[in-house]
Each structure stands twice: as structure tokens, then as C-alpha cells.
Design a protein around this motif. Structure first.
Motif, PDB file in Angstrom:
ATOM      1  N   UNK A   1       0.860  -1.175   0.000  1.00  0.00           N
ATOM      2  CA  UNK A   1       0.000   0.000   0.000  1.00  0.00           C
ATOM      3  C   UNK A   1       0.903   1.234   0.000  1.00  0.00           C
ATOM      4  N   UNK A   2       0.855   2.021  -1.087  1.00  0.00           N
ATOM      5  CA  UNK A   2       1.730   3.198  -1.204  1.00  0.00           C
ATOM      6  C   UNK A   2       1.419   4.270  -0.173  1.00  0.00           C
ATOM      7  N   UNK A   3       0.205   4.299   0.328  1.00  0.00           N
ATOM      8  CA  UNK A   3      -0.167   5.338   1.297  1.00  0.00           C
ATOM      9  C   UNK A   3       0.298   4.993   2.709  1.00  0.00           C
ATOM     10  N   UNK A   4       0.140   3.750   3.114  1.00  0.00           N
ATOM     11  CA  UNK A   4       0.530   3.356   4.472  1.00  0.00           C
ATOM     12  C   UNK A   4       1.882   2.647   4.517  1.00  0.00           C
ATOM     13  N   UNK A   5       2.376   2.220   3.346  1.00  0.00           N
ATOM     14  CA  UNK A   5       3.640   1.480   3.202  1.00  0.00           C
ATOM     15  C   UNK A   5       3.549   0.079   3.806  1.00  0.00           C
ATOM     16  N   UNK A   6       2.323  -0.390   4.055  1.00  0.00           N
ATOM     17  CA  UNK A   6       2.098  -1.716   4.621  1.00  0.00           C
ATOM     18  C   UNK A   6       2.179  -2.780   3.531  1.00  0.00           C
ATOM     19  N   UNK A   7       2.809  -3.906   3.850  1.00  0.00           N
ATOM     20  CA  UNK A   7       2.842  -5.048   2.950  1.00  0.00           C
ATOM     21  C   UNK A   7       1.501  -5.771   3.101  1.00  0.00           C
ATOM     22  N   UNK A   8       0.732  -5.780   2.006  1.00  0.00           N
ATOM     23  CA  UNK A   8      -0.602  -6.375   2.030  1.00  0.00           C
ATOM     24  C   UNK A   8      -0.560  -7.882   1.767  1.00  0.00           C
ATOM     25  N   UNK A   9       0.314  -8.289   0.886  1.00  0.00           N
ATOM     26  CA  UNK A   9       0.457  -9.711   0.526  1.00  0.00           C
ATOM     27  C   UNK A   9       1.909  -9.969   0.159  1.00  0.00           C
ATOM     28  N   UNK A  10       2.311 -11.215   0.314  1.00  0.00           N
ATOM     29  CA  UNK A  10       3.666 -11.625  -0.059  1.00  0.00           C
ATOM     30  C   UNK A  10       3.626 -13.067  -0.520  1.00  0.00           C
ATOM     31  N   UNK A  11       4.468 -13.370  -1.478  1.00  0.00           N
ATOM     32  CA  UNK A  11       4.613 -14.746  -1.933  1.00  0.00           C
ATOM     33  C   UNK A  11       6.032 -14.899  -2.463  1.00  0.00           C
ATOM     34  N   UNK A  12       6.549 -16.116  -2.404  1.00  0.00           N
ATOM     35  CA  UNK A  12       7.913 -16.336  -2.871  1.00  0.00           C
ATOM     36  C   UNK A  12       7.984 -17.598  -3.719  1.00  0.00           C
ATOM     37  N   UNK A  13       9.071 -17.675  -4.485  1.00  0.00           N
ATOM     38  CA  UNK A  13       9.320 -18.906  -5.233  1.00  0.00           C
ATOM     39  C   UNK A  13       9.819 -19.933  -4.225  1.00  0.00           C
ATOM     40  N   UNK A  14       9.111 -21.033  -4.137  1.00  0.00           N
ATOM     41  CA  UNK A  14       9.508 -22.077  -3.203  1.00  0.00           C
ATOM     42  C   UNK A  14       9.100 -23.422  -3.774  1.00  0.00           C
ATOM     43  N   UNK A  15       9.714 -24.438  -3.264  1.00  0.00           N
ATOM     44  CA  UNK A  15       9.370 -25.779  -3.725  1.00  0.00           C
ATOM     45  C   UNK A  15       8.333 -26.434  -2.821  1.00  0.00           C
ATOM     46  N   UNK A  16       8.109 -25.866  -1.643  1.00  0.00           N
ATOM     47  CA  UNK A  16       7.132 -26.373  -0.686  1.00  0.00           C
ATOM     48  C   UNK A  16       6.128 -25.253  -0.412  1.00  0.00           C
ATOM     49  N   UNK A  17       4.851 -25.536  -0.556  1.00  0.00           N
ATOM     50  CA  UNK A  17       3.814 -24.517  -0.354  1.00  0.00           C
ATOM     51  C   UNK A  17       3.874 -23.920   1.047  1.00  0.00           C
ATOM     52  N   UNK A  18       4.205 -24.732   2.033  1.00  0.00           N
ATOM     53  CA  UNK A  18       4.286 -24.253   3.410  1.00  0.00           C
ATOM     54  C   UNK A  18       5.335 -23.154   3.551  1.00  0.00           C
ATOM     55  N   UNK A  19       6.410 -23.247   2.786  1.00  0.00           N
ATOM     56  CA  UNK A  19       7.446 -22.208   2.827  1.00  0.00           C
ATOM     57  C   UNK A  19       6.859 -20.867   2.422  1.00  0.00           C
ATOM     58  N   UNK A  20       6.120 -20.857   1.329  1.00  0.00           N
ATOM     59  CA  UNK A  20       5.526 -19.607   0.863  1.00  0.00           C
ATOM     60  C   UNK A  20       4.538 -19.054   1.881  1.00  0.00           C
ATOM     61  N   UNK A  21       3.744 -19.927   2.500  1.00  0.00           N
ATOM     62  CA  UNK A  21       2.792 -19.482   3.522  1.00  0.00           C
ATOM     63  C   UNK A  21       3.523 -18.887   4.728  1.00  0.00           C
ATOM     64  N   UNK A  22       4.614 -19.534   5.131  1.00  0.00           N
ATOM     65  CA  UNK A  22       5.353 -19.049   6.289  1.00  0.00           C
ATOM     66  C   UNK A  22       6.020 -17.711   5.982  1.00  0.00           C
ATOM     67  N   UNK A  23       6.616 -17.605   4.804  1.00  0.00           N
ATOM     68  CA  UNK A  23       7.237 -16.340   4.396  1.00  0.00           C
ATOM     69  C   UNK A  23       6.178 -15.240   4.360  1.00  0.00           C
ATOM     70  N   UNK A  24       4.993 -15.560   3.863  1.00  0.00           N
ATOM     71  CA  UNK A  24       3.914 -14.575   3.845  1.00  0.00           C
ATOM     72  C   UNK A  24       3.600 -14.099   5.258  1.00  0.00           C
ATOM     73  N   UNK A  25       3.596 -15.010   6.220  1.00  0.00           N
ATOM     74  CA  UNK A  25       3.287 -14.618   7.604  1.00  0.00           C
ATOM     75  C   UNK A  25       4.336 -13.674   8.176  1.00  0.00           C
ATOM     76  N   UNK A  26       5.545 -13.774   7.696  1.00  0.00           N
ATOM     77  CA  UNK A  26       6.603 -12.867   8.154  1.00  0.00           C
ATOM     78  C   UNK A  26       6.387 -11.463   7.597  1.00  0.00           C
ATOM     79  N   UNK A  27       6.002 -11.372   6.324  1.00  0.00           N
ATOM     80  CA  UNK A  27       5.923 -10.075   5.653  1.00  0.00           C
ATOM     81  C   UNK A  27       4.586  -9.359   5.801  1.00  0.00           C
ATOM     82  N   UNK A  28       3.498 -10.101   5.778  1.00  0.00           N
ATOM     83  CA  UNK A  28       2.166  -9.487   5.748  1.00  0.00           C
ATOM     84  C   UNK A  28       1.943  -8.608   6.980  1.00  0.00           C
TER      85      UNK A  28
END
Length: 105
Positions: free
Chosen positions: A35-62
Motif C-alpha cells: 500500500x503506497x499510502x501506508x507502506x504496509x505489505x498487504x500480501x507476499x509470496x515467494x518462489x519455493x518448492x514447498x507450499x508451506x514455505x511460501x505461507x510461512x514467508x507470507x506470515x513474516x511479511x504481511x
């Protein structure tokens, strides 16, 4: 789905040659919707071989602020102990640089 003032940024980095992510994608990517106004990370996803990795990374950034990159990096260092930890940090720094350039222009 996302507000008009949201932007999408990709950060990338290299991973070790024996990392499955390197074998599958050649490079590690993290995608952030910010969000350009609040600078908040609304969503995150990464290239990963395990779906759980992407979910966990999202929990760190969101919900985190792009105005506090040190806090995000510290959380990665304290919570993520996969072989791509350094790649995530470098990709986030790369995304942060790109975001700063967009905001400053």
C-alpha cells in the motif's frame, strides 16, 4: 482485490546451487503487494518448492511496514531457518530498493 494505490514489487536473489529453488527456478523471487499510502505489505509470496514455505514467508511479511526494513530483516533472521534465509533477506532488500525508488519518484 487490491486498492488502486497498491503496487506490486518483485525482489530477487541467488540461492546456493544445491538449493531445490535454484534447480527449479534458477533464482529466488519474492513478490510483495504494498500500500503506497501506508507502506504496509498487504500480501507476499515467494518462489519455493514447498507450499508451506511460501505461507510461512507470507506470515513474516504481511502487515509489516516497508518503512521499517530492519525490523523485517530481524524477523526473518529470528524465525526463518530454511536454507534460503539469506536469499529471502537479499530479495527483500532488492524489493525495498525498488519500492524506495518508486516512492521517491
Amino acid at each position: 482485490m487490491f486498492p488502486d494505490h497498491a503496487v506490486y514489487i518483485i525482489g530477487d536473489s541467488k540461492t546456493a546451487s544445491n538449493n531445490p529453488i535454484t534447480q527449479k527456478f534458477n533464482t529466488f523471487f519474492i513478490g510483495l503487494v504494498i500500500d503506497r499510502e501506508s507502506h504496509e505489505i498487504l500480501e507476499a509470496e515467494c518462489s519455493s518448492t514447498i507450499a508451506l514455505t511460501s505461507k510461512f514467508v507470507q506470515s513474516i511479511f504481511k502487515g509489516k511496514s516497508m518503512n521499517e526494513p530492519e525490523a523485517v530483516i530481524q524477523e526473518i533472521e529470528e524465525r526463518y531457518f530454511g536454507s534460503s534465509q539469506k536469499a529471502i533477506i537479499v530479495a527483500f532488500k532488492n524489493a525495498h530498493i525498488k519500492y524506495t525508488q518508486i516512492i521517491d519518484s
